[in-house]
Design an enzyme around this catalytic site. Structure first.
Site, short mmCIF file in Angstrom:
data_model
loop_
_atom_site.label_atom_id
_atom_site.label_comp_id
_atom_site.label_asym_id
_atom_site.label_seq_id
_atom_site.Cartn_x
_atom_site.Cartn_y
_atom_site.Cartn_z
N SER A 182 25.35 13.12 -21.22
CA SER A 182 25.30 11.80 -20.59
C SER A 182 24.05 11.65 -19.72
O SER A 182 23.31 10.66 -19.82
CB SER A 182 26.56 11.59 -19.75
OG SER A 182 26.52 10.34 -19.08
N LYS A 186 20.11 9.44 -21.22
CA LYS A 186 19.47 8.31 -20.53
C LYS A 186 18.08 8.68 -20.03
O LYS A 186 17.14 7.89 -20.11
CB LYS A 186 20.36 7.84 -19.39
CG LYS A 186 21.70 7.27 -19.84
CD LYS A 186 22.45 6.62 -18.72
CE LYS A 186 23.02 7.63 -17.72
NZ LYS A 186 24.16 8.36 -18.24
N LYS A 187 17.93 9.89 -19.47
CA LYS A 187 16.63 10.31 -18.96
C LYS A 187 15.62 10.43 -20.10
O LYS A 187 14.47 9.98 -19.98
CB LYS A 187 16.76 11.63 -18.22
CG LYS A 187 17.40 11.49 -16.84
CD LYS A 187 16.56 10.63 -15.93
CE LYS A 187 17.15 10.48 -14.55
NZ LYS A 187 16.36 9.55 -13.70
#
Length: 433
Positions: A182, A186-187
């Site tokens: 998770s 995103k990073k």
């Protein structure tokens, strides 16, 4: 990819191959995977794990389920992530300091939920600032200023958003592999080349034990590296708030003090340590002592403050924020000292309880739709080992009304234990690798 086959393999202890896991992530994003299948997958992953290779595959699949940014900039594109704590506004200092040294920091950040504050909520305590910008504006601010701290659009890692919502209602949030996928999906969707991870441990962290923090840090570093992003992690202390303030505008005040040159504080020291590790990782410094000195210079001479002010203006905030931040930040109408009930030392601080006291004041949210009062919170919070006499202030409550202040005083008194002198924890517990 058949979702049933992926779930059956995991349940039987057989690791699905990378293509199957990437296909499952795509199915989460486009709806081919049902909520029931997503919940079964999350439970199987929580019980049996994905292994490093499986976690890399899921991370890349969730990254690729939406937009993946790429950059053509004259410097390294880097980022930092914290696993969450209280009184922790490091990103707001570190991003402009790195930008002042020629790095580019396109930071896609989050909002507070539960006891832990959110970077976006803190930044939006500045009047006019809005972190929900489109990609064109995000790119423009990053290219011009060197840093931009914004919220994720619905096009960034949509598979993660879908899976997280399912994990939240199926008691599978605490899976190390799913947490890792998770965070990193995103990073990595932000197009970064190097990442420093601040993994918190202690009473105010999500990982309360050193063993759990070390396991998460190792998995984050290994999976980021396996996914093609250079990464390092520091395990840092969260047995007490990092800054002496909790609450959005109050933490911005602490940020501004560091940006104006106050470096002999835990907040500044952690910021410099994380930044130095990242500069070395990105090939911008030969050693961490030299990197710290360069970062410290940006705080001492105002270059980091100038970058922060330009970012604030680019996000819609006041153009004179650097000069007049005290005038611009909101203040709560009620301020009340929290008196100590005993003589002794500050022996223990329950960070989660302090964070929840701020939430109940209106400074945080229990569900995503809760509104936030940016002015409320706690300031002047004592630190472990401080000598206390009965009646001394343990903190200052900033509240919207007297009734809320009364409740917060009781909560803070219960969260801070006065007793024998404790063993003082190190700010940095460990470095990986």
């Amino acid at each position: 990819m058949e979702a049933r086959t992926v779930i059956a393999d995991l349940r039987a202890g057989r690791m699905p191959d990378g293509d199957a896991l990437r296909g499952f992530a795509a199915g989460l994003a486009d709806g081919r995977v049902s909520d029931a299948q997503a919940g079964a997958f999350a439970m199987a992953a929580c019980l049996y794990g994905l292994g490093e290779a499986g976690c890399v595959a899921l991370t890349l699949g969730m990254r690729d389920s939406g937009d993946v940014l790429s950059w053509d900039l004259p410097g390294p594109v880097v980022d930092k992530h914290s696993t969450g704590g209280v009184g922790d506004p490091v990103s707001l200092i570190l991003a402009p300091a790195l930008a002042a040294l020629g790095c580019y920091v396109p930071m896609i950040s989050g909002r507070g939920l539960g006891h832990s504050g959110g970077t976006l909520d803190k930044l939006e305590a500045i009047p006019g600032v809005g972190c929900a910008v489109d990609e064109t504006r995000f790119r423009a601010i990053t290219g011009d200023v060197g840093c931009a701290i914004v919220s994720a659009t619905g096009r960034i890692a949509p598979a993660d958003k879908r899976l997280y919502a399912v994990r939240d209602v199926t008691a599978t949030v605490d899976s190390i592999d799913l947490i890792t996928a998770s965070i990193l999906s995103k990073k990595l969707a932000g197009g970064i080349g190097a990442l420093v991870l601040d993994v918190k441990v202690g009473s105010g962290a999500f990982m309360a034990s050193p063993k759990a923090a070390r396991e998460l840090a190792r998995r984050l570093v290994d999976v980021a590296t396996g996914a093609g992003c250079a990464a390092t992690a520091l395990i840092t202390d969260m047995n007490q708030p990092l800054a002496p303030a909790l609450g959005n505008a109050l933490e911005i005040r602490e940020v501004m003090r560091v940006l104006e040159g106050a470096q002999d504080t835990p907040l500044a020291r952690i910021t410099l340590a994380l930044g130095a590790a990242l500069l070395v990782l990105a090939g911008q410094a030969d050693d961490e002592d030299a990197a710290k000195a360069r970062l410290a210079a940006t705080l001492a001479d105002g270059r980091a403050l100038e970058r922060f002010a330009r970012m604030v203006a680019g996000l819609g905030g006041p153009v004179d924020f650097a000069a007049r931040w005290r005038d611009h930040l909101p203040a709560a109408p009620v301020q009340r000292a929290v008196p100590a009930a005993d003589n002794g030392y500050v022996a223990d601080i329950d960070g989660v309880a302090l964070g929840m006291a701020v939430v109940r004041l209106g400074g945080g949210r229990l569900v995503e739709t809760d509104a936030i009062n940016p002015a409320v919170g706690l300031s002047n919070v004592v630190r472990l080992g401080d000598t206390i006499r009965k009646g001394d202030p343990l903190a200052i409550v900033h509240a919207a009304d007297d009734a809320a202040a009364d409740r917060a005083v009781v909560s803070v008194q219960a969260a801070i234990t006065i007793g024998a002198m404790p063993t003082l924890p190190s700010l940095i517990h460990e470095r990986l690798p």
